[in-house]
Motif scaffolding. Structure first.
Motif, short mmCIF file in Angstrom:
data_model
loop_
_atom_site.label_atom_id
_atom_site.label_comp_id
_atom_site.label_asym_id
_atom_site.label_seq_id
_atom_site.Cartn_x
_atom_site.Cartn_y
_atom_site.Cartn_z
N TYR A 80 45.07 39.78 46.98
CA TYR A 80 45.43 41.12 47.69
C TYR A 80 46.42 42.09 46.90
O TYR A 80 45.92 42.95 46.70
N LEU A 81 47.47 41.49 46.63
CA LEU A 81 48.41 42.34 45.61
C LEU A 81 47.72 42.69 44.42
O LEU A 81 47.98 43.90 43.96
N TYR A 82 46.90 41.94 43.67
CA TYR A 82 46.34 42.09 42.61
C TYR A 82 45.47 43.35 42.60
O TYR A 82 45.28 44.37 41.82
N GLU A 83 44.64 43.30 43.90
CA GLU A 83 43.87 44.39 44.13
C GLU A 83 44.39 45.60 44.50
O GLU A 83 44.00 46.91 44.09
N GLN A 84 45.66 45.66 45.01
CA GLN A 84 46.50 46.75 45.27
C GLN A 84 47.14 47.51 44.11
O GLN A 84 46.89 48.73 43.87
N GLN A 85 47.51 46.73 43.30
CA GLN A 85 48.22 47.02 41.87
C GLN A 85 47.99 46.06 41.11
O GLN A 85 49.20 45.17 40.88
N PRO A 86 47.16 46.08 40.02
CA PRO A 86 47.02 45.02 38.96
C PRO A 86 48.26 45.28 38.14
O PRO A 86 48.75 46.16 37.43
N ILE A 87 48.92 43.97 38.01
CA ILE A 87 50.31 43.83 37.02
C ILE A 87 50.21 42.74 36.32
O ILE A 87 51.26 42.44 35.66
#
Length: 280
Positions: free
Chosen positions: A271-278
């Motif tokens: 989910y976090l990767y989809e929100q803001q790939p880092i």
């Protein structure tokens, strides 16, 4: 995991821990663990996210304090937990956080989202305990039993002794798949006394009302094998938060955030990767 202690506004020691990524400039995750858990219980979570995130976690005020100190009036009101949260997060030096509220920590996260909305980038509520005892569809048998025991223990010393003797050798469910340390608040009478008092204060809060005023994009996680906080209660909170999505894991129980490399943590990671790939 670097463990530290700060003193709250009302003179209570708050234990917290910071786990930093080896890569500078990474985002921060604030994990709100359930009442009565030790910092060590969050180690798998912090290590799982460490490659790409800094994390900060803290213990609930007073419950596991190694003393026989009397509880002061209003010591466990919701606002005090939220003030502790803000004081701990200030120690990180970061300005904003991905906030993950787990079990009772989800209720604290909802309150924090109302009180300090600007410090939260994304809100994640995992297997939240929202104490919607007025709605039988939102309450499991396990949660009802815990409510009865803690409410009884909070009445007076005589009832505290009765409850402590009753639970001393008991488990509330099949313990074969429960992480060690979950039942720590029930292992000493002093812990149980504070845990019960805290629970009475927590369940008096209206988390449905708080959810209505949350504006952050919110991921709500729940599992069909969770016997403590059920899917229906999480769905109800999701319906109240205008900018939310819910993920129902048919295989998840209540304890995924405490286990190494669990599907619950993988879901948050994705989910976090989809929100803001880092990950560059």
């Amino acid at each position: 995991m670097e463990k530290k202690t700060l003193q709250s506004f009302d003179g209570i020691d708050i234990n917290y821990a910071i786990t930093k990524s080896s890569r500078p400039g990474k985002p921060w995750i604030a994990l709100i663990i359930p009442f009565g858990l030790k910092l060590e219980m969050a180690r798998h979570f912090c290590e799982f996210f460490q490659p790409h995130y800094n994390s900060i976690v803290w213990e609930t005020r007073s419950i596991l304090e190694d003393s026989e100190r009397n509880i002061t009036e209003n010591e466990f009101v919701l606002e005090n937990h939220v003030r502790d949260l803000k004081d701990v997060l200030d120690k990180s030096g970061a300005k904003s956080f991905i906030m993950v509220g787990y079990c009772s920590g989800a209720g604290i996260a909802l309150a924090a989202a109302n009180r300090y909305p600007n410090i939260i980038n994304n809100l994640i509520l995992a297997h939240g305990e929202y104490t919607m005892l007025h709605d039988s569809a939102c309450t499991t048998q396990f949660a009802s039993e815990i409510d009865s025991l803690l409410s009884l223990a909070a009445k007076d010393e005589e009832h505290l002794n009765l409850v402590f003797e009753k639970i001393k050798g008991d488990r509330f469910e099949d313990s074969s798949n429960r992480p060690d340390g979950i039942d720590l608040p029930f292992t000493k009478k002093e812990f149980l006394r504070r845990h019960a008092a805290n629970y009475l204060s927590y369940k008096s809060s209206d988390f449905e009302h708080l959810a209505e005023y949350v504006s952050h994009h919110t991921l709500i996680l729940t599992g069909e094998r969770d016997v403590q906080a059920n899917v229906t209660s999480s769905q109800k909170i999701a319906d109240l938060i205008s900018n939310s999505e819910i993920y129902i894991d048919p295989e998840a129980d209540h304890y995924g955030l405490l286990r190494e490399d669990s599907s619950t943590m993988i879901t948050i990671w994705n989910y976090l990767y989809e929100q803001q790939p880092i990950f560059a």
